[in-house]
Scaffold this motif. Structure first.
Motif, PDB file in Angstrom:
ATOM      1  N   ALA A 114     -34.376  19.018-115.923  1.00 15.30           N
ATOM      2  CA  ALA A 114     -35.483  19.897-115.550  1.00 15.30           C
ATOM      3  C   ALA A 114     -36.547  19.933-116.648  1.00 15.30           C
ATOM      4  O   ALA A 114     -37.734  19.646-116.400  1.00 15.30           O
ATOM      5  CB  ALA A 114     -34.956  21.300-115.265  1.00 15.30           C
TER       6      ALA A 114
ATOM      7  N   SER B 209     -25.550  19.020-105.031  1.00 15.36           N
ATOM      8  CA  SER B 209     -24.794  18.641-106.230  1.00 15.36           C
ATOM      9  C   SER B 209     -25.413  17.447-106.941  1.00 15.36           C
ATOM     10  O   SER B 209     -25.091  17.157-108.093  1.00 15.36           O
ATOM     11  CB  SER B 209     -23.342  18.332-105.857  1.00 15.36           C
TER      12      SER B 209
ATOM     13  N   LEU C  76     -27.983  15.367-109.075  1.00 14.02           N
ATOM     14  CA  LEU C  76     -28.931  15.696-110.136  1.00 14.02           C
ATOM     15  C   LEU C  76     -30.297  15.122-109.786  1.00 14.02           C
ATOM     16  O   LEU C  76     -30.596  13.956-110.057  1.00 14.02           O
ATOM     17  CB  LEU C  76     -28.440  15.139-111.476  1.00 14.02           C
ATOM     18  N   HIS C  77     -31.124  15.953-109.181  1.00 16.71           N
ATOM     19  CA  HIS C  77     -32.433  15.491-108.727  1.00 16.71           C
ATOM     20  C   HIS C  77     -33.372  16.674-108.570  1.00 16.71           C
ATOM     21  O   HIS C  77     -32.954  17.755-108.145  1.00 16.71           O
ATOM     22  CB  HIS C  77     -32.317  14.766-107.390  1.00 16.71           C
TER      23      HIS C  77
ATOM     24  N   GLU D 190     -26.700  18.990-118.072  1.00 19.84           N
ATOM     25  CA  GLU D 190     -27.345  17.810-117.492  1.00 19.84           C
ATOM     26  C   GLU D 190     -28.534  18.217-116.622  1.00 19.84           C
ATOM     27  O   GLU D 190     -29.617  17.616-116.705  1.00 19.84           O
ATOM     28  CB  GLU D 190     -26.347  17.013-116.650  1.00 19.84           C
ATOM     29  N   ARG D 191     -28.349  19.242-115.800  1.00 21.17           N
ATOM     30  CA  ARG D 191     -29.440  19.659-114.909  1.00 21.17           C
ATOM     31  C   ARG D 191     -30.566  20.325-115.699  1.00 21.17           C
ATOM     32  O   ARG D 191     -31.753  20.111-115.418  1.00 21.17           O
ATOM     33  CB  ARG D 191     -28.920  20.604-113.823  1.00 21.17           C
TER      34      ARG D 191
ATOM     35  N   ILE E  40     -31.535  22.424-103.727  1.00 24.58           N
ATOM     36  CA  ILE E  40     -30.767  21.545-104.604  1.00 24.58           C
ATOM     37  C   ILE E  40     -29.336  21.408-104.111  1.00 24.58           C
ATOM     38  O   ILE E  40     -28.692  22.377-103.720  1.00 24.58           O
ATOM     39  CB  ILE E  40     -30.787  22.091-106.045  1.00 24.58           C
TER      40      ILE E  40
ATOM     41  N   TRP F 149     -36.323  27.319-109.610  1.00 28.04           N
ATOM     42  CA  TRP F 149     -36.852  26.331-110.556  1.00 28.04           C
ATOM     43  C   TRP F 149     -38.372  26.252-110.384  1.00 28.04           C
ATOM     44  O   TRP F 149     -38.874  26.106-109.280  1.00 28.04           O
ATOM     45  CB  TRP F 149     -36.217  24.973-110.301  1.00 28.04           C
TER      46      TRP F 149
ATOM     47  N   GLY G  72     -28.567  25.035-107.073  1.00 27.48           N
ATOM     48  CA  GLY G  72     -28.028  24.221-108.151  1.00 27.48           C
ATOM     49  C   GLY G  72     -27.274  25.046-109.174  1.00 27.48           C
ATOM     50  O   GLY G  72     -26.791  26.140-108.888  1.00 27.48           O
TER      51      GLY G  72
ATOM     52  N   SER H 161     -25.883  23.568-115.497  1.00 31.06           N
ATOM     53  CA  SER H 161     -25.212  22.584-116.343  1.00 31.06           C
ATOM     54  C   SER H 161     -26.211  22.001-117.332  1.00 31.06           C
ATOM     55  O   SER H 161     -27.424  21.976-117.076  1.00 31.06           O
ATOM     56  CB  SER H 161     -24.623  21.461-115.490  1.00 31.06           C
TER      57      SER H 161
END
Length: 213
Positions: free
Chosen positions: A36, A6, A8-9, A31-32, A4, A53, A26, A29
């Motif tokens: 997920a 920076s 967001l994917h 957002e992440r 990962i 992850w 990663g 956050s």
């Protein structure tokens, strides 16, 4: 293995390894984390390692609409030994989950960063806790991520016998009353199986997760 950045994917979950590991690195956050969970992925790693992850091929779940409370546990609930609240003290629940000693387990994956991250999710209305009280003292509970139609259980604790089991049943009752499709328990363990959880394939889990109708 996906590393990962920076950005967001996350890659598609079917790219996970045989063990279920999908990506490394990663941050936590909000957002992440929400990206997920909404894509069938969850973090789980040693506090001293990069974040791992996961998207395992088999998912441990409970169907709230077809769950049958074990008779012995129903008897305990009917004795009114405990009071159960929702979102009364999320912070205390996650800290207790972090600190409680667990059989055959050294340490905990719930680091200070995890505590802070999920407290942030709670403040955003994306994480919930169920607290179990006895004589005014917090004796059990659980917390997880709330996607609105699927609840992703994260951890539970119990300081007296059956407290976490009562929280588990009250969570399922809440999910049924509010028409949630599924309780996601993530990975198999014997305790969850005794409580009535079962495994489904990742493909079936993803279909349910993506169906928000």
């Amino acid at each position: 293995m996906y590393l990962i950045t920076s950005v967001l994917h996350f890659p598609p979950v079917d790219q996970a390894t045989e063990e279920g590991l999908l990506a490394i690195g990663g941050d936590l956050s909000h957002e992440r984390l929400l990206l997920a969970y909404n894509n069938g992925i969850f973090p789980w790693s040693d506090p001293h390692e990069p974040i791992l992850w996961w998207a395992p091929a088999e998912r441990m779940v409970v169907d709230p609409h077809n769950y049958k409370v074990p008779k012995s546990l129903r008897n305990i609930i009917n004795r009114n030994l405990f009071e159960v609240t929702i979102n009364k003290d999320f912070g205390a629940v996650i800290v207790n989950c972090q600190k409680i000693a667990r059989k055959d387990q050294e340490g905990t994956w719930i680091s200070t960063d995890v505590v802070n991250a999920y407290n942030k999710l709670h403040k955003l209305g994306k994480a919930m806790s169920f607290e179990v009280w006895q004589e005014g003292k917090l004796v059990g509970g659980l917390y997880g991520v709330d996607l609105g139609h699927v609840f992703c259980g994260e951890s539970m604790f119990s300081k007296v016998p059956n407290a976490s089991k009562v929280a588990f049943v009250k969570l399922i009752e809440y999910l049924k009353q509010n028409n949630y499709k599924l309780l996601d328990c993530q990975v198999h363990n014997d305790h969850l199986e005794r409580l009535g959880a079962f495994e489904i394939s990742r493909d079936i889990f993803m279909r349910i997760l993506k169906d928000k109708s």
